[in-house]
Design an enzyme around this catalytic site. Structure first.
Site, mmCIF file in Angstrom:
data_model
loop_
_atom_site.group_PDB
_atom_site.id
_atom_site.type_symbol
_atom_site.label_atom_id
_atom_site.label_comp_id
_atom_site.label_asym_id
_atom_site.label_seq_id
_atom_site.Cartn_x
_atom_site.Cartn_y
_atom_site.Cartn_z
ATOM 1 N NE ARG A 118 33.699 17.085 6.183
ATOM 2 C CZ ARG A 118 34.086 15.827 6.200
ATOM 3 N NH1 ARG A 118 33.623 14.975 5.302
ATOM 4 N NH2 ARG A 118 34.943 15.401 7.111
ATOM 5 C CG LEU A 119 38.503 22.594 3.397
ATOM 6 C CD1 LEU A 119 38.774 22.307 1.929
ATOM 7 C CD2 LEU A 119 39.240 23.863 3.833
ATOM 8 C CB ALA A 120 36.852 16.713 3.794
ATOM 9 C CB VAL A 121 40.309 19.367 7.739
ATOM 10 C CG1 VAL A 121 41.617 19.376 8.513
ATOM 11 C CG2 VAL A 121 40.259 20.528 6.746
ATOM 12 N N GLY A 137 51.594 32.685 11.399
ATOM 13 C CA GLY A 137 52.124 33.424 12.540
ATOM 14 C C GLY A 137 51.299 34.644 12.900
ATOM 15 C CB CYS A 170 32.743 23.969 6.779
ATOM 16 S SG CYS A 170 33.544 22.375 7.062
ATOM 17 C CG ASP A 190 36.565 18.703 14.698
ATOM 18 O OD1 ASP A 190 36.159 18.207 13.639
ATOM 19 O OD2 ASP A 190 37.046 19.858 14.761
ATOM 20 N N GLY A 223 35.146 24.893 11.517
ATOM 21 C CA GLY A 223 36.274 25.119 12.407
ATOM 22 C C GLY A 223 36.992 23.840 12.789
ATOM 23 C CD GLU A 224 39.692 21.505 11.685
ATOM 24 O OE1 GLU A 224 39.520 20.509 12.431
ATOM 25 O OE2 GLU A 224 39.477 21.491 10.466
#
Length: 616
Positions: free
Chosen positions: A50-53, A380, A2, A103, A79-80
């Site tokens: 918001r970017l809903a994840v 990566g 977000c 979260d 974040g996550e």
């Protein structure tokens, strides 16, 4: 993922400032295309895109907690947190009750339970702000490695903050002013934690908490790399790295939206993709999706150089077949890469001129293609900094130089015979900037931070310093690039190699183990070799690809000629007229001026678009 922003002012009523907060929040639309919201209190205003994840319906923000009709705290979060399930169970055992699966709510209740010490308990990538209505204090928290950005600007009666500088610049009290130190920070080939080129705009340092009270601002470091004795033998160390990677990738596969991996065919991205494919298969979740970038004619017309001995395309295809991935290639051409509109898009994503040309534009367009089919991607990134992948880790001259080890290598990104990227700048300005002197001062400052073990072998001591410099002054450049280019497309990119458990463990692993077979990234290669085809496991490190089409530098020269011919171009104040004329002369080699042309064009677009006030 977000975008967050906000404003705390102890001497005014912010419930009357909705228009300002809306303007700041609107700048973060690209980071959060799914939803938006604001929270207004008398002295605090929080904005969120918001970017809903995770928990698409339940994780609406800003999120608040009340008790008996009284606000306790409000949160705007990006974040996550990968250990949110364990934390939720611990908080429920302590009496907390949850109404969502997100979260975000776990972070909010963690603050109510543990205060600012919640930061130490989080495993993830995050940047968030919590307004504590009980004490009228604001808390700004950033993850340990700085995967997610967070900036603030002190004001006479509080603070303005946001994920990106553009959110702060939308506030009427914040101006885009850049002085000599700001320009030095922009051009010196390193990143100083906490600093930005914009005067007054401060970066929340990775692993730090910023607390804003009526009586001022305080900063606390909650995490840093530490020197610890490594007592395991080589086989156990390899096994530990593998076990950590398996746990990390498994945790980072959680999402309620489509997920994929970014696959170049190199060791790092192949390892992440293979681990993800195995974890998904074990869960019965189907094949992993993977995406790669390529340039029109790149494989057919590839020419090896000092940095890149092989093209990526065939190796990415090989790994995709090996793990049964649903693989797609995003192919780009020179005309698209030099489109001035694309340059402006990358500039707006960064809020700053990078001067790296197609390295930014191609990543932006790759992420645009990925976003059409996925919302979350695993990368990566950061394995080279952690495991010693760059060629200068293995170059005694670079290792022993009294400078950042990458400083002599990065100018070579423009190819053989390429001029430095600041080549077109005015000589008088370069003299005032003294970039070498500035970089050296920052280098000595960074060295003073390095934690050492007593009585360490001198070479191991130096390699610990080299590792520290990469993990605190170099990886942040790449993480910022990845974040800005992905979030400009509303794509969340997760970085397994930045898990703090892995970083701390490998940082303290002796260089003799990281380099045990005489090659780059020996430890990582040994940990994942059984997952990969031998052609990829043994492939020599190849950096992110750059276009080799001879038309590309010529198209750059044409764009630069148009800027030079326009007397209103603001970049004229920074350029050396004679050198510019040489670069544009018909007999000049456009390839030689590739990096410097990209920088000049970026600077011109930045000065124009952001109306930057240069105070040099």
């Amino acid at each position: 993922m977000c975008g967050i922003t906000g404003w705390v002012a102890y001497e005014r009523d912010l419930t009357l400032e909705r228009a300002v907060l809306d303007a700041m929040t609107a700048t973060q639309l690209c980071r959060g295309p799914d939803a938006g919201g604001v929270h207004l209190e008398r002295h605090a205003a929080l904005g969120h895109r918001r970017l809903a994840v995770i928990d698409i319906e339940g994780g609406v923000q800003p999120m608040a907690v009340e008790y008996d009709g009284r606000l306790l705290a409000a949160l705007t979060y990006s974040g996550e947190v990968y250990n949110h399930r364990e934390l939720r169970a611990e908080l429920e055992a302590a009496g907390h009750r949850f109404r969502t699966r997100s979260d975000t709510e776990v972070v909010l209740h963690a603050y109510l339970e543990w205060g600012e010490q919640l930061a130490e308990r989080l495993n993830g990538m995050f940047a968030f702000a919590i307004w504590d209505a009980r004490s009228e204090e604001l808390l700004l928290v950033r993850d340990r490695m700085g995967v997610k950005p967070l900036h603030y600007h002190p004001t006479p009666d509080g603070v303005v903050f946001g994920s990106e500088p553009k959110a702060l610049l939308a506030h009427p009290s914040v101006r885009p002013v850049v002085d000599l130190d700001g320009l030095r920070e922009l051009l010196a080939l390193t990143r100083t934690p906490g600093l930005t080129p914009y005067r007054g705009i401060v970066e929340v340092r990775p692993g730090h908490v910023v607390r804003v009270r009526r009586d001022g601002i305080s900063v606390r470091r909650y995490w840093a790399l530490e020197a610890r004795e490594h007592t395991q033998d080589l086989d156990t160390t390899i096994g530990t790295v593998r076990a950590l990677l398996e746990d990390i990738v498994h945790r980072q596969l959680e999402a309620d939206v489509p997920l994929c991996s970014l696959l170049s065919g190199g060791l790092d991205s192949s390892a992440v993709t293979a681990l993800a494919a195995r974890a998904l298969a074990a869960a019965g979740a189907g094949p992993v999706r993977s995406f790669a970038v390529d340039f029109t004619g790149q494989t057919e017309h590839f020419h090896p150089d000092a940095l890149r001995s092989t093209p990526d395309g065939p190796y990415a295809e090989l790994l995709a077949r090996h793990v049964g991935a649903d693989h797609r290639v995003i192919e780009l051409d020179s005309a698209t890469l030099t489109d001035p509109a694309r340059r402006l898009t990358t500039l707006r994503a960064r809020d700053l001129p990078a001067g790296v040309g197609d390295l930014d534009t191609s990543l932006l367009l790759l992420f645009q293609g990925v976003r059409e089919r996925s919302t979350v991607a695993l990368s990566g990134e950061s394995a080279d900094e952690l495991f010693g992948g760059y060629r200068w880790f293995h170059d005694p001259a670079a290792v022993n130089a009294d400078d950042f080890p990458w400083a002599s290598a990065i100018p070579g990104l423009g190819g053989p015979g390429a001029a430095p990227r600041e080549h077109l700048l005015d000589q008088g300005l370069l003299g005032k900037l003294d970039l070498a002197g500035y970089r050296h001062a920052r280098y000595r400052e960074a060295l003073a931070e390095v934690p050492h073990l007593p009585d360490a072998d001198p070479f191991e001591r130096r390699m610990r310093e080299v590792g520290y410099l990469h993990l605190t002054r170099f990886v942040c450049v790449l993480l910022d690039r990845k974040d800005r280019m992905s979030m400009a497309n509303g794509l969340e990119v997760r970085v397994p190699f930045c898990d703090h458990r892995l970083v701390q463990y490998v940082f303290n692993t002796p260089w003799s183990m990281k380099h045990f077979d005489g090659r780059e990234k020996s430890l990582l290669r040994a940990a994942v070799r059984d997952l990969l085809p031998p052609e990829i496991a043994d492939r020599v490190k190849s950096p992110y690809p750059t276009v080799q089409d001879p038309r590309y530098p010529e198209l750059l020269r044409r764009e630069l000629a148009a800027v030079a011919a326009d007397p209103s171009s603001p970049v004229h104040a920074l350029l050396d007229r004679r050198t510019l004329a040489e670069a544009l002369a018909p007999a000049g080699d456009p390839q030689a001026f590739r990096l410097s042309a990209d920088l000049a064009l970026d600077l011109n677009a930045w000065l124009t678009e952001y109306q930057v006030a240069l105070e040099l």
